[in-house]
Design an enzyme around this catalytic site. Structure first.
Site, PDB file in Angstrom:
ATOM      1  N   CYS A   1      19.064  34.542  65.419  1.00  0.00           N
ATOM      2  CA  CYS A   1      19.867  33.504  66.080  1.00  0.00           C
ATOM      3  C   CYS A   1      19.020  32.494  66.849  1.00  0.00           C
ATOM      4  O   CYS A   1      19.524  31.443  67.247  1.00  0.00           O
ATOM      5  CB  CYS A   1      20.897  34.132  67.007  1.00  0.00           C
ATOM      6  SG  CYS A   1      21.937  35.339  66.191  1.00  0.00           S
TER       7      CYS A   1
ATOM      8  N   HIS B   1      23.546  29.733  73.106  1.00  0.00           N
ATOM      9  CA  HIS B   1      23.903  30.376  71.838  1.00  0.00           C
ATOM     10  C   HIS B   1      25.355  30.848  71.925  1.00  0.00           C
ATOM     11  O   HIS B   1      25.771  31.456  72.911  1.00  0.00           O
ATOM     12  CB  HIS B   1      22.955  31.558  71.612  1.00  0.00           C
ATOM     13  CG  HIS B   1      23.293  32.392  70.422  1.00  0.00           C
ATOM     14  ND1 HIS B   1      23.663  31.846  69.216  1.00  0.00           N
ATOM     15  CD2 HIS B   1      23.304  33.740  70.239  1.00  0.00           C
ATOM     16  CE1 HIS B   1      23.888  32.820  68.353  1.00  0.00           C
ATOM     17  NE2 HIS B   1      23.679  33.981  68.952  1.00  0.00           N
TER      18      HIS B   1
ATOM     19  N   ASN C   1      29.926  33.626  65.936  1.00  0.00           N
ATOM     20  CA  ASN C   1      28.466  33.574  66.026  1.00  0.00           C
ATOM     21  C   ASN C   1      27.899  33.229  64.641  1.00  0.00           C
ATOM     22  O   ASN C   1      27.978  34.034  63.721  1.00  0.00           O
ATOM     23  CB  ASN C   1      27.955  34.942  66.500  1.00  0.00           C
ATOM     24  CG  ASN C   1      26.443  34.991  66.647  1.00  0.00           C
ATOM     25  OD1 ASN C   1      25.731  34.085  66.214  1.00  0.00           O
ATOM     26  ND2 ASN C   1      25.953  36.058  67.253  1.00  0.00           N
TER      27      ASN C   1
HETATM   28  N1  COA Z   1      38.657  45.872  67.739  1.00  0.00           N
HETATM   29  C1  COA Z   1      39.243  46.803  68.537  1.00  0.00           C
HETATM   30  N2  COA Z   1      38.544  47.709  69.223  1.00  0.00           N
HETATM   31  C2  COA Z   1      37.212  47.679  69.103  1.00  0.00           C
HETATM   32  C3  COA Z   1      36.535  46.755  68.287  1.00  0.00           C
HETATM   33  C4  COA Z   1      37.325  45.824  67.584  1.00  0.00           C
HETATM   34  N3  COA Z   1      36.795  44.883  66.782  1.00  0.00           N
HETATM   35  N4  COA Z   1      35.222  46.977  68.372  1.00  0.00           N
HETATM   36  C5  COA Z   1      35.044  48.004  69.215  1.00  0.00           C
HETATM   37  N5  COA Z   1      36.249  48.440  69.658  1.00  0.00           N
HETATM   38  C6  COA Z   1      36.534  49.528  70.590  1.00  0.00           C
HETATM   39  C7  COA Z   1      35.436  50.543  70.663  1.00  0.00           C
HETATM   40  O1  COA Z   1      35.577  51.501  69.649  1.00  0.00           O
HETATM   41  C8  COA Z   1      35.664  51.127  72.036  1.00  0.00           C
HETATM   42  O2  COA Z   1      36.728  52.033  71.972  1.00  0.00           O
HETATM   43  P1  COA Z   1      36.687  53.385  72.863  1.00  0.00           P
HETATM   44  O3  COA Z   1      36.647  52.914  74.291  1.00  0.00           O
HETATM   45  O4  COA Z   1      37.950  54.055  72.460  1.00  0.00           O
HETATM   46  O5  COA Z   1      35.442  54.086  72.442  1.00  0.00           O
HETATM   47  C9  COA Z   1      36.144  49.936  72.863  1.00  0.00           C
HETATM   48  O6  COA Z   1      36.614  48.973  71.914  1.00  0.00           O
HETATM   49  C10 COA Z   1      35.060  49.312  73.708  1.00  0.00           C
HETATM   50  O7  COA Z   1      33.911  49.148  72.899  1.00  0.00           O
HETATM   51  P2  COA Z   1      32.605  48.490  73.465  1.00  0.00           P
HETATM   52  O8  COA Z   1      31.575  48.444  72.376  1.00  0.00           O
HETATM   53  O9  COA Z   1      32.234  49.117  74.750  1.00  0.00           O
HETATM   54  O10 COA Z   1      33.156  47.029  73.761  1.00  0.00           O
HETATM   55  P3  COA Z   1      32.431  45.861  74.492  1.00  0.00           P
HETATM   56  O11 COA Z   1      33.236  45.371  75.611  1.00  0.00           O
HETATM   57  O12 COA Z   1      30.966  46.137  74.722  1.00  0.00           O
HETATM   58  O13 COA Z   1      32.494  44.723  73.377  1.00  0.00           O
HETATM   59  C11 COA Z   1      31.095  43.673  71.760  1.00  0.00           C
HETATM   60  C12 COA Z   1      31.858  44.927  72.134  1.00  0.00           C
HETATM   61  C13 COA Z   1      30.405  43.902  70.409  1.00  0.00           C
HETATM   62  C14 COA Z   1      32.070  42.524  71.628  1.00  0.00           C
HETATM   63  C15 COA Z   1      30.050  43.356  72.872  1.00  0.00           C
HETATM   64  O14 COA Z   1      29.292  44.500  73.167  1.00  0.00           O
HETATM   65  C16 COA Z   1      29.123  42.259  72.479  1.00  0.00           C
HETATM   66  O15 COA Z   1      29.515  41.118  72.321  1.00  0.00           O
HETATM   67  N6  COA Z   1      27.811  42.555  72.353  1.00  0.00           N
HETATM   68  C17 COA Z   1      26.846  41.567  71.972  1.00  0.00           C
HETATM   69  C18 COA Z   1      26.974  41.290  70.518  1.00  0.00           C
HETATM   70  C19 COA Z   1      26.252  40.055  70.097  1.00  0.00           C
HETATM   71  O16 COA Z   1      26.509  39.004  70.609  1.00  0.00           O
HETATM   72  N7  COA Z   1      25.348  40.184  69.132  1.00  0.00           N
HETATM   73  C20 COA Z   1      24.631  39.104  68.570  1.00  0.00           C
HETATM   74  C21 COA Z   1      23.560  38.682  69.503  1.00  0.00           C
HETATM   75  S1  COA Z   1      22.703  37.337  68.826  1.00  0.00           S
END
Ligand code: COA
Length: 331
Positions: free
Chosen positions: A113, A258, A288
């Site tokens: 990215c 970003h 993204n």
């Molecule tokens: N829909 C519904 N539920 C979802 C889900 C989706 N698409 N993805 C994950 N969940 C669930 C998980 O299973 C978890 O359930 P649980 O509590 O029963 O175990 C819950 O939601 C929370 O998951 P978590 O991973 O802790 O959520 P989060 O608040 O961290 O959000 C992301 C997840 C991926 C959105 C976040 O971590 C993120 O944006 N990370 C950075 C990713 C990124 O930008 N990457 C590229 C960088 S260049």
């Protein structure tokens, strides 16, 4: 000697196909409310058959027109992508053929990215080697070609698109909106690489003839860890570039981070004390788009009249590798 490099002709192109959160609900266990509240994303554009070079070609054509240049005026092509049409030939060679250009250097860079910001620094270096440099920098990604649509933790986050610009040693002049690249800071830390990967097909993870691909062919990510590093790294490199240039966040007219997740952007802006009205956000429309994210946002901001002559723009990106970087541009 002061590094002289101008950026002009910004443009972006996204494929017509739109995948909304509601569409995703039909084939992955997710829902619109979760996606919007955790990421800010409402929809993303998907290529559906178009390739990295197809999207890049469209963005590049407009970037060239806007900078008043013909394809034949270009001296170098740099493509930032992790989703080229093929490993060989590289995307830049495919794009050059589509644009009808021959005989100039054409190269790809992969900094995930952060690829566009890395590309700006490379272009800045090339501008110092030759006063006549006119470099087409295009970031183009068909991220969905490397998305496992059964994995809800990644499939809701990404989209496809391309952003292009031209970088020149001399000011393009005329009516062309051009920015002077005041500075660029680039960083990377390979020890964090395993947190965000696309392995399959690499020489460390070769594909076997006749076998189907496994999960590792697609984007895999430790979302929570990536989130923390993204905020910290983008804050650090942004604050460093401001300090190096003896300015503060108050001196910035527009902040273009970003576009990965609205919560990352908000956390970053809060840590940096950037006022909400100075932050450009379009993640809700495009998701993204990896390397294309920052140049799409730059061109979108310009088209929406958010960038005016005299203004100072800070762009910052973060991606797999990990890589991250920031650039300061005076318009
Ligand atoms: N829909 C519904 N539920 C979802 C889900 C989706 N698409 N993805 C994950 N969940 C669930 C998980 O299973 C978890 O359930 P649980 O509590 O029963 O175990 C819950 O939601 C929370 O998951 P978590 O991973 O802790 O959520 P989060 O608040 O961290 O959000 C992301 C997840 C991926 C959105 C976040 O971590 C993120 O944006 N990370 C950075 C990713 C990124 O930008 N990457 C590229 C960088 S260049």
């Amino acid at each position: 000697m002061k590094n002289s490099c101008y950026i002009a002709g910004f443009s972006y192109f996204v494929p017509e196909g739109v995948l909304t959160n509601r569409d995703l609900e039909r084939f992955v266990d997710t829902n619109d409310e979760w996606i919007v509240s955790r990421t800010g994303i409402r929809q993303r554009h998907v290529a559906g058959g178009q390739t990295c070079s197809d999207l890049a070609y469209e963005a590049s054509r407009t970037a060239l027109q806007r900078s008043g240049l013909e394809p034949g005026d270009i001296t170098h092509i740099i493509t930032a992508t992790f989703t080229p049409d093929a490993y060989v030939p590289n995307a830049a060679c495919v794009i050059m053929e589509k644009l009808g250009i021959r005989g100039i250097p054409a190269m790809d860079i992969n900094a995930a990215c952060t690829g566009f910001v890395y590309g700006i620094e490379l272009a800045r270096g090339l501008c110092q080697l030759s006063s006549g440099s006119r470099i087409l920098l295009v970031a183009s990604e068909v991220v969905t070609s490397r998305i496992n649509f059964k994995d809800r933790s990644t499939s809701v986050l990404f989209g496809d698109g391309a952003g292009a610009c031209v970088l020149t040693r001399e000011s393009p002049g005329g009516g062309i909106p051009a920015g002077y690249i005041e500075d660029v800071l680039l960083r990377a830390d390979g020890s964090l690489g395993p947190l965000l990967t696309v392995k399959g097909g690499g020489s460390g993870y070769p594909l076997v003839l006749g076998e189907t691909v496994g999960d590792d062919f697609f984007v895999q990510m430790e979302g929570r860890e990536v989130f923390k590093h993204a905020v910290r790294s983008m804050r650090d490199v942004s604050m460093d570039i401001l300090k190096k240039n003896n300015i503060t966040a108050d001196d910035i007219d527009l902040f273009i981070p970003h576009q990965a997740n609205i919560r990352i952007i908000e956390a970053l802006a809060k840590l940096m004390h950037v006022k909400e009205e100075k932050i450009f956000v379009n993640v809700h429309e495009y998701g993204n788009t990896s390397a294309a994210s920052v140049p799409i946002a730059l061109a979108d901001a310009w088209e929406k009249g958010r960038i005016r002559p005299g203004q100072l723009v800070l762009m910052v990106a973060f991606g797999g590798g990990f890589t991250w970087g920031a650039t300061l541009i005076r318009f």
